[in-house]
Design a protein around this motif. Structure first.
Motif, PDB file in Angstrom:
ATOM      1  N   LEU A   1      29.926  49.776 -49.627  1.00 18.19           N
ATOM      2  CA  LEU A   1      29.375  49.115 -50.812  1.00 18.19           C
ATOM      3  C   LEU A   1      29.378  47.594 -50.651  1.00 18.19           C
ATOM      4  O   LEU A   1      28.402  46.917 -50.995  1.00 18.19           O
ATOM      5  N   ASP A   2      30.457  47.044 -50.106  1.00 20.45           N
ATOM      6  CA  ASP A   2      30.546  45.590 -49.941  1.00 20.45           C
ATOM      7  C   ASP A   2      29.430  45.043 -49.050  1.00 20.45           C
ATOM      8  O   ASP A   2      28.888  43.965 -49.301  1.00 20.45           O
ATOM      9  N   GLU A   3      29.107  45.792 -48.011  1.00 18.64           N
ATOM     10  CA  GLU A   3      28.064  45.339 -47.092  1.00 18.64           C
ATOM     11  C   GLU A   3      26.701  45.358 -47.794  1.00 18.64           C
ATOM     12  O   GLU A   3      25.901  44.423 -47.673  1.00 18.64           O
ATOM     13  N   HIS A   4      26.458  46.420 -48.537  1.00 20.54           N
ATOM     14  CA  HIS A   4      25.198  46.537 -49.288  1.00 20.54           C
ATOM     15  C   HIS A   4      25.088  45.405 -50.322  1.00 20.54           C
ATOM     16  O   HIS A   4      24.049  44.755 -50.449  1.00 20.54           O
ATOM     17  N   ILE A   5      26.180  45.137 -51.025  1.00 19.91           N
ATOM     18  CA  ILE A   5      26.176  44.053 -52.013  1.00 19.91           C
ATOM     19  C   ILE A   5      25.896  42.716 -51.315  1.00 19.91           C
ATOM     20  O   ILE A   5      25.050  41.932 -51.774  1.00 19.91           O
ATOM     21  N   ALA A   6      26.579  42.478 -50.205  1.00 23.03           N
ATOM     22  CA  ALA A   6      26.390  41.206 -49.491  1.00 23.03           C
ATOM     23  C   ALA A   6      24.938  41.063 -49.024  1.00 23.03           C
ATOM     24  O   ALA A   6      24.355  39.967 -49.095  1.00 23.03           O
ATOM     25  N   ASN A   7      24.348  42.147 -48.561  1.00 25.13           N
ATOM     26  CA  ASN A   7      22.943  42.099 -48.126  1.00 25.13           C
ATOM     27  C   ASN A   7      22.017  41.745 -49.287  1.00 25.13           C
ATOM     28  O   ASN A   7      21.095  40.934 -49.142  1.00 25.13           O
ATOM     29  N   VAL A   8      22.250  42.364 -50.433  1.00 23.00           N
ATOM     30  CA  VAL A   8      21.393  42.111 -51.595  1.00 23.00           C
ATOM     31  C   VAL A   8      21.586  40.672 -52.094  1.00 23.00           C
ATOM     32  O   VAL A   8      20.608  39.977 -52.395  1.00 23.00           O
ATOM     33  N   VAL A   9      22.823  40.210 -52.148  1.00 26.06           N
ATOM     34  CA  VAL A   9      23.065  38.821 -52.561  1.00 26.06           C
ATOM     35  C   VAL A   9      22.303  37.869 -51.626  1.00 26.06           C
ATOM     36  O   VAL A   9      21.610  36.953 -52.076  1.00 26.06           O
ATOM     37  N   ALA A  10      22.421  38.112 -50.325  1.00 25.08           N
ATOM     38  CA  ALA A  10      21.756  37.229 -49.342  1.00 25.08           C
ATOM     39  C   ALA A  10      20.236  37.280 -49.507  1.00 25.08           C
ATOM     40  O   ALA A  10      19.556  36.256 -49.343  1.00 25.08           O
ATOM     41  N   SER A  11      19.701  38.431 -49.856  1.00 23.03           N
ATOM     42  CA  SER A  11      18.244  38.548 -50.030  1.00 23.03           C
ATOM     43  C   SER A  11      17.764  37.845 -51.295  1.00 23.03           C
ATOM     44  O   SER A  11      16.636  37.356 -51.349  1.00 23.03           O
ATOM     45  N   LEU A  12      18.616  37.825 -52.315  1.00 23.91           N
ATOM     46  CA  LEU A  12      18.188  37.218 -53.589  1.00 23.91           C
ATOM     47  C   LEU A  12      18.384  35.699 -53.612  1.00 23.91           C
ATOM     48  O   LEU A  12      17.690  34.996 -54.356  1.00 23.91           O
ATOM     49  N   GLN A  13      19.311  35.202 -52.807  1.00 22.78           N
ATOM     50  CA  GLN A  13      19.590  33.759 -52.839  1.00 22.78           C
ATOM     51  C   GLN A  13      18.339  32.888 -52.647  1.00 22.78           C
ATOM     52  O   GLN A  13      18.141  31.929 -53.394  1.00 22.78           O
ATOM     53  N   PRO A  14      17.466  33.204 -51.684  1.00 23.32           N
ATOM     54  CA  PRO A  14      16.302  32.331 -51.479  1.00 23.32           C
ATOM     55  C   PRO A  14      15.317  32.312 -52.653  1.00 23.32           C
ATOM     56  O   PRO A  14      14.513  31.399 -52.751  1.00 23.32           O
ATOM     57  N   ILE A  15      15.363  33.321 -53.530  1.00 22.54           N
ATOM     58  CA  ILE A  15      14.425  33.320 -54.660  1.00 22.54           C
ATOM     59  C   ILE A  15      15.151  33.073 -55.990  1.00 22.54           C
ATOM     60  O   ILE A  15      14.665  33.420 -57.062  1.00 22.54           O
ATOM     61  N   ALA A  16      16.339  32.456 -55.897  1.00 18.69           N
ATOM     62  CA  ALA A  16      17.149  32.229 -57.100  1.00 18.69           C
ATOM     63  C   ALA A  16      16.360  31.560 -58.227  1.00 18.69           C
ATOM     64  O   ALA A  16      16.451  31.969 -59.388  1.00 18.69           O
ATOM     65  N   SER A  17      15.570  30.542 -57.893  1.00 18.37           N
ATOM     66  CA  SER A  17      14.881  29.824 -58.976  1.00 18.37           C
ATOM     67  C   SER A  17      13.803  30.710 -59.613  1.00 18.37           C
ATOM     68  O   SER A  17      13.606  30.672 -60.822  1.00 18.37           O
ATOM     69  N   GLU A  18      13.143  31.555 -58.802  1.00 23.31           N
ATOM     70  CA  GLU A  18      12.160  32.486 -59.379  1.00 23.31           C
ATOM     71  C   GLU A  18      12.823  33.510 -60.302  1.00 23.31           C
ATOM     72  O   GLU A  18      12.180  34.077 -61.180  1.00 23.31           O
ATOM     73  N   LEU A  19      14.113  33.742 -60.061  1.00 28.30           N
ATOM     74  CA  LEU A  19      14.847  34.697 -60.891  1.00 28.30           C
ATOM     75  C   LEU A  19      15.511  34.017 -62.080  1.00 28.30           C
ATOM     76  O   LEU A  19      16.241  34.641 -62.843  1.00 28.30           O
ATOM     77  N   GLY A  20      15.269  32.719 -62.247  1.00 27.90           N
ATOM     78  CA  GLY A  20      15.851  31.992 -63.366  1.00 27.90           C
ATOM     79  C   GLY A  20      17.324  31.704 -63.188  1.00 27.90           C
ATOM     80  O   GLY A  20      18.054  31.549 -64.169  1.00 27.90           O
ATOM     81  N   LEU A  21      17.777  31.648 -61.927  1.00 30.73           N
ATOM     82  CA  LEU A  21      19.198  31.435 -61.645  1.00 30.73           C
ATOM     83  C   LEU A  21      19.485  30.001 -61.250  1.00 30.73           C
ATOM     84  O   LEU A  21      18.662  29.361 -60.596  1.00 30.73           O
ATOM     85  N   ARG A  22      20.682  29.536 -61.631  1.00 29.42           N
ATOM     86  CA  ARG A  22      21.130  28.238 -61.139  1.00 29.42           C
ATOM     87  C   ARG A  22      21.620  28.378 -59.708  1.00 29.42           C
ATOM     88  O   ARG A  22      21.817  29.491 -59.213  1.00 29.42           O
TER      89      ARG A  22
END
Ligand SMILES: [Fe+2]
Ligand SMILES: [Fe+2]
Length: 196
Positions: free
Chosen positions: A169-190
């Motif tokens: 689970l930790d590896e899957h979570i880390a992969n998803v976090v890494a994939s979402l980081q580059p589009i943080a602003s499109e996701l409305g994230l700081r």
């Protein structure tokens, strides 16, 4: 124009998605799942554009078909009418638990595994001053155990998804976090830069 073997571009999937979807939350969900699924396509050497198109389309009809007696089965009927190939239609159908379709390809397994977790990681990022920056799998796991946090996310599907991919689970979570980081602003994230 970049074309995958089935000839469906990201642009075409995006056009279909945005023709049927106005909700910012739904568009962000589609973008988050796209980024996660695309990340796995890249890791596995699969067809990124095809996988991204499926991810963008998996909930494209949710706004017009918000109930399980219509979504996504009536949506996939529309996709067929629009000439989308069966490979895409079947992958979209397979994400729905209530249809009980076999998840017999890496694409289907990845879509299922990324659907709920992308939403959950997104929710974790929204409550942090630095968004996804510095978000550790451990704290995502902790939040998964709090039923009131992002209560709409089906925890059993998050756990089943990691298992289906054969990942911790930790590896899957880390992969998803890494994939979402580059589009943080499109996701409305700081980001950490905003917090500095
Ligand atoms: Fe769905
Ligand atoms: Fe979804």
């Amino acid at each position: 124009m970049l074309r995958g073997p089935v000839g469906v571009t990201r642009e075409r999937a995006w056009e279909t998605l945005t023709r049927f979807t106005t909700s910012v939350a739904l568009i962000r969900h589609a973008l988050a799942v796209e980024a996660s699924v695309r990340g796995y396509a890249r890791r596995l050497g699969e067809d990124e554009d095809l996988w991204a198109a499926v991810a963008l389309l998996h909930d494209f009809d949710y706004e017009i078909h918000p109930t399980l007696d219509e979504h996504p089965q009536d949506g996939t009927r529309l996709l067929r009418e629009e000439g989308y190939p069966e490979e895409i239609v079947e992958a979209v159908l397979s994400h729905a638990e209530h249809l009980g379709m076999p998840r017999d390809t890496p694409l289907k397994r990845t879509l299922f595994a990324c659907d709920e977790l992308s939403g959950f990681v997104h929710a974790c990022g929204l409550v942090r001053p630095t968004g996804l920056d510095g978000l550790e799998p451990k704290s995502v796991r902790k939040k998964l155990k709090q039923p009131s946090f992002a209560a709409g996310v089906h925890r059993d599907e998050v756990y089943a998804g990691a298992e289906l991919l054969g990942l911790e689970l930790d590896e899957h979570i880390a992969n998803v976090v890494a994939s979402l980081q580059p589009i943080a602003s499109e996701l409305g994230l700081r980001t950490a830069a905003d917090a500095a």
